[in-house]
Motif scaffolding. Structure first.
Motif, PDB file in Angstrom:
ATOM      1  N   VAL A 179      29.266 -11.364  11.862  1.00  0.00           N
ATOM      2  CA  VAL A 179      28.255 -11.352  12.959  1.00  0.00           C
ATOM      3  C   VAL A 179      28.812 -10.498  13.887  1.00  0.00           C
ATOM      4  O   VAL A 179      28.070 -10.249  15.080  1.00  0.00           O
ATOM      5  N   GLY A 211      21.855  -7.276  17.735  1.00  0.00           N
ATOM      6  CA  GLY A 211      22.349  -8.506  17.649  1.00  0.00           C
ATOM      7  C   GLY A 211      22.668  -9.280  16.530  1.00  0.00           C
ATOM      8  O   GLY A 211      21.953  -8.732  15.589  1.00  0.00           O
ATOM      9  N   TYR A 212      23.507  -9.974  16.411  1.00  0.00           N
ATOM     10  CA  TYR A 212      23.920 -10.638  15.186  1.00  0.00           C
ATOM     11  C   TYR A 212      23.637 -12.356  15.193  1.00  0.00           C
ATOM     12  O   TYR A 212      24.241 -12.847  16.292  1.00  0.00           O
ATOM     13  N   PHE A 213      23.079 -13.122  14.461  1.00  0.00           N
ATOM     14  CA  PHE A 213      22.850 -14.439  14.665  1.00  0.00           C
ATOM     15  C   PHE A 213      23.320 -15.225  13.316  1.00  0.00           C
ATOM     16  O   PHE A 213      23.036 -14.743  12.205  1.00  0.00           O
ATOM     17  N   GLN A 271      25.077 -17.106  19.548  1.00  0.00           N
ATOM     18  CA  GLN A 271      24.666 -16.413  18.482  1.00  0.00           C
ATOM     19  C   GLN A 271      24.019 -17.369  17.227  1.00  0.00           C
ATOM     20  O   GLN A 271      23.806 -17.138  16.256  1.00  0.00           O
TER      21      GLN A 271
END
Length: 966
Positions: free
Chosen positions: A492, A503-505, A544
């Motif tokens: 992430v 972005g990282y989720f 996140q």
């Protein structure tokens, strides 16, 4: 004295509070206003640098922390005690005055801190300006019904209200005095106490304070982290509750719109307008390099990585077909998400609404999607590039357009087409190469990162990660299976995969059961992250996690991309429109811009008009055409199989008997069928003649291909009424049995019909003989033509057979074997080698000519034979039975033509018109057929013009609505 009194006052002040009392603040001390920080504690390290700070860990949580007790002074010396007893009244007054200033300062600083905290909370609240339309119109109309001036005059004046407020200037002066007092007393107290503290005790106190400070700092970090987590979860629940209330409120308002409580114009939502543009662009194929660069969210991932599950969580419904490890997404599915009062789904080309709150409708929707996917896949293929367009509306759904693509595979398994892997890659690249497309890269967190295929594909299409959002699914399984949870943190943070992202989720899409509801999955996801070490240990940030945060981020990114690129795309289509219009003006200046559908409708009307013209054909025209064509079809049979055999008989009785038998056989077996064939061919020819008829300036050759296809297909579908054959057979049989010629005109007409028929046959026969024997001496000399050896042989044979006919004018139609031998020997005597078959063929044509010549002579003799016919040829050597035969044939032809004409005008023309309409309807619904039949640059140019104009208009309307929403 004042300083001593101040110290005592401080101790007394602290005595008012319990020793363990403390008020914790969530706002750190460093973020407080300088006034509040100044009254945090009077004994701060800044005012007394020589003295070590006390309870440093607690200072961040309270402004009234208890001070350490001073060691009591010895009361040796009577003079000091007497002085202490003498001034106790002054010391008590000093304590009371000091306590008042402390309370007043605390009140002012606390009020300012509360105001600043209120402002920070107010900024955290969402902007509610876009929801002003929720307030009914009658609220805004209150000013028309209520006199606000009277209400304003009834309120007190501002000066009166100001008198009730405290004097802030006096409070500021008191606070300044208090601050100087506290600083001076702190310095004086430290000077008084310094000699009383031994050096060893001071050193021990310093070391203890350092150890306590280290342990308190660690506890402080843990407490702050737990407090931050609890605060985030609290705010998350608060936001969810507010959103739920907002959903219900909007649902009620939207439902009341239909009842007239809140009257507003019904308009398409912004996302629906945008989706319409994308639908048009999906079918648009231009040669002018106008590509579709409008944003949409492209959902890509490995097979079974959880793409569809993430999309279902965003859409808040289990709308896609289920499968366990097998390929379920076989074609791209474009899902348009928008907000509405009811949770429903609808296909672009259907009016049926699926209620997503009912399980039976959900099952029907999943089944319909699966059927459409399988229908779009061509035979021999596994996946299809055709897009299925679906819209989902519901309360609280984030507005965006997503495209769910087939999962990327690494191996083609049994049952798949050999090119399935390459086809999926090409489909994915076609969507991702759009520079404005947002790539939602789905990665399965429960499998090894090294097995990922889609990350390499995404990194190729978006190497800088400017439009990619990475989503790690199945985090619950990943945390359970991975020995090192820090690997999830590396993912992430973008440190593990060779790709970059905006972005990282990290999300959880259920426990893997296909029967889980969306609500249960949300609860499970929230419980997991609330208790997960990943969040507690700081490996994941609160923003996140959860699909809710993901959908908000994707929606924000989508609309940001739309606002940045939509005007540029509108300008591109505007330039393309100008180019197309210029080309049309130069190439087709006098023609209307009709697209393929409009041209088809025009051709359809022309064809229907031509079919209707068939009903306007006169009966006389129908009968003359039918009679002529029918005789052309049956004349050979009548002459060769009926007339010639019967004419070889010796008397009239045998002639009539032979004729009757052969006519009966012919009527039973062949004649009705031949007549219907003639009628059907006549109808086709007339239909084709009307369709091919020149229309002057209005004639458009662009319709020729379509008209020909409609004609062929209509004729192919048309079948003559089977019952017509039986009735026609009876009519023809009765007509041929009649031998009674009633008047002389009929007799003369029969003789004329017979003479024309015999002359036509004689002419054909002489033409055949001329071809057999070659050119005569005149043609040889005038045209320089020579006979072939075969023609020379046939000419010699003809001359020999003609000599035989002169000797035997009443010879039969066939040569005897001895006659053939005699002819052959005579020819051989003249040096001509001839085959017996050639002799018989030549004899057949010669005898036929001889017979027809004799029949014509007999026909001329029978012109005066009607009188003898009326007397049945009694006492007369003239017999005209052949004339009676031709009269019977002629009458049968007339009656048959009349019968066929009635069937045509009463039944078959209408049935053909019906077939034409059906064919036109079928062709109109088949776009591929229309593209195949109506072609050319003119058609394609009109098509492009129409679509570019439509796209530009819709884009401009969308941009206008987008600016209004801003």
């Amino acid at each position: 004295m004042l300083r001593a009194g101040s110290v005592v006052t401080c101790i007394a002040c602290k005595g008012l509070l319990p020793s363990r009392m403390g008020v914790k603040f969530r706002v750190p001390l460093q973020k407080l206003h300088p006034l509040s920080r100044a009254i945090h504690h009077r004994y701060s390290a800044n005012n007394n640098p020589q003295r070590p700070p006390h309870c440093s860990a607690a200072r961040h949580y309270t402004s009234l922390s208890r001070l350490p007790m001073r060691p009591p002074k010895s009361r040796s010396g009577g003079h000091g005690y007497q002085q202490h007893r003498t001034f106790w009244v002054a010391r008590l007054a000093a304590r009371l005055l000091k306590l008042r200033y402390i309370l007043l300062g605390s009140a002012v600083g606390g009020g300012y801190t509360a105001k600043k905290t209120y402002d920070e909370w107010k900024e955290m609240l969402p902007d509610m300006s876009e929801y002003t339309w929720i307030v009914p119109d009658f609220i805004w109309e209150l000013s028309e019904n209520i006199d606000l001036d009277k209400l304003a005059s009834a309120l007190p004046e501002l000066e009166e209200i100001a008198k009730l407020l405290p004097d802030m200037e006096k409070i500021g002066e008191n606070f300044t005095f208090l601050k100087s007092l506290l600083s001076s007393e702190t310095t004086g107290d430290s000077a008084l106490r310094a000699p009383d503290v031994p050096p060893a005790s001071a050193a021990m106190a310093d070391s203890g304070d350092k150890q306590f400070k280290k342990s308190s700092d660690k506890e402080k970090v843990d407490q702050l982290q737990e407090e931050l987590l609890r605060t985030q979860l609290k705010y998350q629940r608060m936001l969810e509750r507010l959103e739920k209330e907002n959903k219900e409120l909007r649902k009620v308002v939207l439902q009341k719109d239909d009842k007239g409580i809140h009257q507003r114009k019904v308009k398409k939502s912004l996302i629906d307008m945008y989706s319409e543009v994308l639908d048009i662009l999906s079918d648009y194929d231009s040669n002018y390099n106008t590509q579709d660069h409008l944003p949409r969210v492209v959902v890509v991932g490995d097979q079974s990585a959880g793409k569809t599950s993430v999309l279902e969580m965003i859409a808040q419904a289990r709308i896609f077909p289920r499968g366990s490890g097998e390929m379920m997404t076989r074609s791209p599915v474009k899902v348009t998400l928008s907000e509405g009062p009811h949770h429903v789904a609808m296909f672009k080309d259907s009016s049926r609404e699926f209620d997503l709150g009912k399980e039976e409708d959900l099952a029907a929707l999943r089944h319909e999607i699966e059927l459409r996917m399988r229908k779009s896949v061509k035979e021999g293929q596994t996946v299809s590039p055709e897009t299925i367009s679906l819209s989902v509306k519901g309360p609280g759904i984030q507005r965006m357009v997503l495209v769910d693509l087939p999962g990327v595979i690494s191996t083609v398994t049994t049952g798949m087409a050999a090119d399935t892997k390459e086809t999926i890659f090409s489909i994915s690249k076609a969507y991702m190469q759009n520079p404005n497309a947002i790539i939602l890269c789905i990665q399965d967190g429960s499998v090894d990162a090294e097995r990922s295929i889609v990350t390499d594909l995404v990194s190729q299409m978006d190497p800088q990660g400017k439009r990619t959002i990475f989503v790690l699914t199945k985090v619950d399984l990943a945390e359970k299976n991975l020995a090192s949870p820090s690997r999830i943190q590396q993912i992430v943070e973008g440190k593990l995969f060779p790709m970059k992202a905006l972005g990282y989720f990290a999300v959880v899409t259920g426990k893997g059961s296909p029967n889980e509801s969306i609500d249960s999955i949300k609860d499970y996801e929230e419980d997991f992250f609330q208790n997960s070490r990943l969040l507690k240990d700081g490996m994941l940030k609160a923003h996140q996690v959860t699909t809710k945060n993901l959908s908000l981020a994707v929606s924000d990114c989508f609309w940001k991309m739309v606002r940045e690129s939509v005007e540029q795309q509108a300008d591109a289509f505007k330039a393309s429109r100008f180019n197309l219009e210029t080309e049309w003006k130069n190439n087709y200046p006098r023609l209307r811009e009709l697209d393929r559908n409009e041209l088809y409708e025009k051709a359809k009307n022309e064809i229907l008009d031509e079919v209707i013209s068939l009903s306007q054909v006169t009966p006389k025209h129908w009968e003359s055409i039918l009679q002529k064509k029918l005789w052309e079809r049956v004349s050979t049979h009548v002459i060769e199989n009926i007339y010639l055999p019967a004419a070889q008989t010796m008397n009239s009785g045998t002639f009539n008997t032979t004729v009757d038998i052969k006519l009966k056989q012919w009527t039973d077996k062949q004649l009705p069928h031949k007549a219907l064939e003639v009628a059907w061919e006549t109808l086709q020819e007339e239909f084709a003649r009307f369709m091919a008829e020149y229309k002057g300036k209005d004639q458009d050759d662009i319709f020729d291909k379509l008209k020909e296809a409609v004609k062929d297909e209509s004729i192919k579908r048309h079948k003559w009424n089977e019952r017509a054959m039986d009735s026609l057979r009876v009519i023809q049989h009765n007509a041929l049995e009649d031998r009674s010629i009633t008047d002389k005109p009929q007799w003369d007409a029969a003789i004329q019909f017979m003479e024309e028929t015999l002359q036509s046959r004689l002419k054909d026969t002489e033409s055949v003989i001329a071809d057999m024997v070659g050119p005569d001496w005149k043609q040889r000399w005038m045209s320089w033509k020579n006979r072939t050896p075969e023609q020379h042989t046939r000419n010699e044979t003809k001359n020999e057979l003609e000599r035989l006919l002169k000797l035997h004018e009443d010879h039969t139609a066939y040569l005897a074997n001895d006659e053939v031998t005699t002819v052959r020997k005579n020819l051989e005597a003249r040096g001509v080698e001839v085959d017996p078959v050639l002799i018989k063929d030549t004899w057949h044509q010669l005898f036929r000519r001889h017979f027809l010549q004799k029949a014509l002579l007999h026909c001329n003799l029978c012109r005066r034979g009607f009188y003898y016919y009326q007397r049945h040829f009694v006492d007369s050597e003239l017999e005209c039975n052949d004339v009676v035969l031709f009269w019977r044939i002629q009458r049968m032809l007339g009656i048959t033509a009349n019968t066929l004409r009635q069937q045509l005008t009463n039944t078959e023309v209408r049935r053909l018109e019906k077939n034409v309409k059906e064919v036109l309807e079928d062709f109109g619904e088949d776009n591929e057929k229309k593209v195949q039949l109506i072609t050319g640059r003119r058609v394609q140019l009109a098509e492009d013009l129409k679509k570019v104009r439509e796209i530009q208009e819709k884009l401009e309307a969308f941009i206008e609505a987008l600016h209004k929403e801003k």
